[in-house]
Enzyme design. Structure first.
Site, PDB file in Angstrom:
ATOM      1  N   HIS A 142      30.493  12.198  25.285  1.00  0.00           N
ATOM      2  CA  HIS A 142      29.769  11.992  24.022  1.00  0.00           C
ATOM      3  C   HIS A 142      29.460  13.336  23.370  1.00  0.00           C
ATOM      4  O   HIS A 142      29.611  13.502  22.159  1.00  0.00           O
ATOM      5  CB  HIS A 142      28.445  11.258  24.268  1.00  0.00           C
ATOM      6  CG  HIS A 142      28.565   9.767  24.181  1.00  0.00           C
ATOM      7  ND1 HIS A 142      29.072   9.125  23.078  1.00  0.00           N
ATOM      8  CD2 HIS A 142      28.224   8.784  25.048  1.00  0.00           C
ATOM      9  CE1 HIS A 142      29.054   7.812  23.268  1.00  0.00           C
ATOM     10  NE2 HIS A 142      28.546   7.575  24.469  1.00  0.00           N
ATOM     11  N   HIS A 148      30.809  10.205  31.140  1.00  0.00           N
ATOM     12  CA  HIS A 148      30.712   9.448  29.886  1.00  0.00           C
ATOM     13  C   HIS A 148      29.807  10.184  28.893  1.00  0.00           C
ATOM     14  O   HIS A 148      30.131  10.322  27.713  1.00  0.00           O
ATOM     15  CB  HIS A 148      30.182   8.043  30.202  1.00  0.00           C
ATOM     16  CG  HIS A 148      30.070   7.121  29.033  1.00  0.00           C
ATOM     17  ND1 HIS A 148      30.889   6.023  28.858  1.00  0.00           N
ATOM     18  CD2 HIS A 148      29.220   7.122  27.964  1.00  0.00           C
ATOM     19  CE1 HIS A 148      30.559   5.403  27.733  1.00  0.00           C
ATOM     20  NE2 HIS A 148      29.538   6.040  27.172  1.00  0.00           N
ATOM     21  N   GLU A 149      28.665  10.686  29.390  1.00  0.00           N
ATOM     22  CA  GLU A 149      27.705  11.373  28.501  1.00  0.00           C
ATOM     23  C   GLU A 149      28.232  12.748  28.068  1.00  0.00           C
ATOM     24  O   GLU A 149      28.045  13.149  26.916  1.00  0.00           O
ATOM     25  CB  GLU A 149      26.342  11.514  29.176  1.00  0.00           C
ATOM     26  CG  GLU A 149      25.692  10.205  29.633  1.00  0.00           C
ATOM     27  CD  GLU A 149      25.714   9.099  28.592  1.00  0.00           C
ATOM     28  OE1 GLU A 149      25.633   9.403  27.384  1.00  0.00           O
ATOM     29  OE2 GLU A 149      25.849   7.920  28.975  1.00  0.00           O
ATOM     30  N   CYS A 175      29.408   0.872  26.257  1.00  0.00           N
ATOM     31  CA  CYS A 175      28.682   1.954  25.597  1.00  0.00           C
ATOM     32  C   CYS A 175      27.782   1.332  24.539  1.00  0.00           C
ATOM     33  O   CYS A 175      28.226   0.447  23.796  1.00  0.00           O
ATOM     34  CB  CYS A 175      29.682   2.903  24.945  1.00  0.00           C
ATOM     35  SG  CYS A 175      28.939   4.248  24.027  1.00  0.00           S
TER      36      CYS A 175
END
Lengths: 190, 170
Positions: free
Chosen positions: A167, A163-164, A120
């Site tokens: 976030h 993953h995003e 990341c």
């Protein structure tokens, strides 16, 4: 997997970052432990001027960051549920939707969980083993038109999307690693 | 059969594992469980061995520790064998700005809930401190434990997640 099994994809159509019609500016990427990375981000109006600018900026920042396949608004210090993804050319990618930006995205179906190594930009010195769904259905809105989209994807693009989306929920890959020895000092700097 | 707990630590250089393992092999010490890793330039080994008497191993390791570059301890332990799990496996992840007492405070919360830490590692990179702990928890405590972990983490200014460890059975 067939489209029928998972419902139709109402995809990106002819959406490209150029259709945002504003030049993107490169923004500074923040690193953990910056608090913005640990806060659940806010829903956005995908048609708002600042959302459109943010989308263009995310694409521009992703473009100048070597090896970057996704970038979420919290990573540039903005607590908004917006992220950009582009896994084009990645050796692990199967389904590829090119460069796109989604607002208010959520996972609606996740199956076939598989472990994989993730890094990341906001945790530049570590990588970690994280289990993610390798078949994924995501719904969200396109910045600019505000049009709803439903993406059906798999493999590496599915991993990047999760993953995003994490976030935007204030989670890092560190929150999902498999065990006490599942983080590693990053050895390769792109 | 003697069971020995051995620790070796020293400034990292090529050959520490080979040197130590060779000494043990020559004595007929069978290396069972071990962890060996580099921590901030120091190489650290924790080994359980079966075979010779502690004094014999200590004497043999003296050839490696004589120059003062390596520090070794040897201790006879009771061979209890594998300990059955005392609960359900969970992974606790903590990350945030480095400060004193993060491991102490967070593991105390786990212990107070009847948890047993079975594996733990920490990483400091720049300003970011990361703690990853594998812990066995009594059935049914996870839901209330997570609230206590969040409160303690908030006092420390760090983030915490607790999730079930899911082993892949193939």
């Amino acid at each position: 997997m067939t489209g029928e099994e998972r419902g139709p994809e109402f995809g990106l159509g002819d959406w490209t970052p150029e259709s945002l019609d504003v030049p993107g500016e490169v923004r500074a990427v923040v690193s953990a432990p910056h608090p913005v990375l640990s806060r659940a981000a806010d829903e956005v109006d995908p048609t708002a001027k600042e959302t459109v600018q943010l989308a263009a900026d995310l694409v521009a920042t992703m473009k100048v960051s070597p090896g970057c396949v996704g970038l979420a608004a919290p990573q540039v210090g903005v607590g908004a549920r917006v992220f950009a993804v582009n896994v084009t050319g990645h050796p692990k990618a199967v389904t590829v939707h090119g460069t796109f930006v989604l607002c208010n995205a959520r996972v609606v179906e996740a199956t076939r969980w598989k472990p994989g190594r993730e890094g990341c930009m906001s945790v530049p010195d570590l990588t970690g083993d994280v289990k993610r769904a390798s078949r994924l259905v995501v719904e969200g809105d396109l910045p600019g038109s505000g049009e709803p989209v439903r993406l059906v994807t798999d493999g590496f693009e599915a991993r990047a999307l999760q993953h995003e989306i994490d976030h935007c929920a204030g989670l890092l890959f560190l929150d999902r690693v498999a065990g006490a020895h599942a983080v590693y000092q990053r050895k390769v700097y792109l | 059969m003697n069971e020995l707990a051995i620790t070796v630590i020293g400034r990292d250089r090529p050959g520490i594992v080979a040197d130590v393992a060779e000494v043990l092999a020559r004595l007929g010490a069978n290396l069972t469980d071990s962890t060996m890793t580099r921590l901030r330039g120091h190489f650290a080994m924790t080994l359980i061995c079966t075979g010779p008497a502690a004094a014999e191993v200590e004497a043999a390791l003296a050839s490696l520790t004589a120059e003062g570059q390596l520090l070794a301890t040897v201790r006879a332990v009771t061979p209890d064998g594998d300990v059955p799990p005392a609960g359900e496996p969970y992974v606790m992840a903590v990350h945030g700005s480095d400060r004193m007492g993060i491991v102490a405070a967070m593991t105390r919360v786990l212990v107070d809930a009847g948890g047993n830490v079975t594996d733990l590692s920490t990483r400091l990179t720049g300003a970011l401190y990361v703690v990853l702990a594998e812990v066995e928890l009594p059935a049914g405590v996870a839901d209330t434990l997570i609230d206590r972990l969040h409160r303690t983490a908030a006092e420390l200014g760090v983030e915490v997640t607790l999730r079930p460890a899911d082993p892949d059975l193939l």
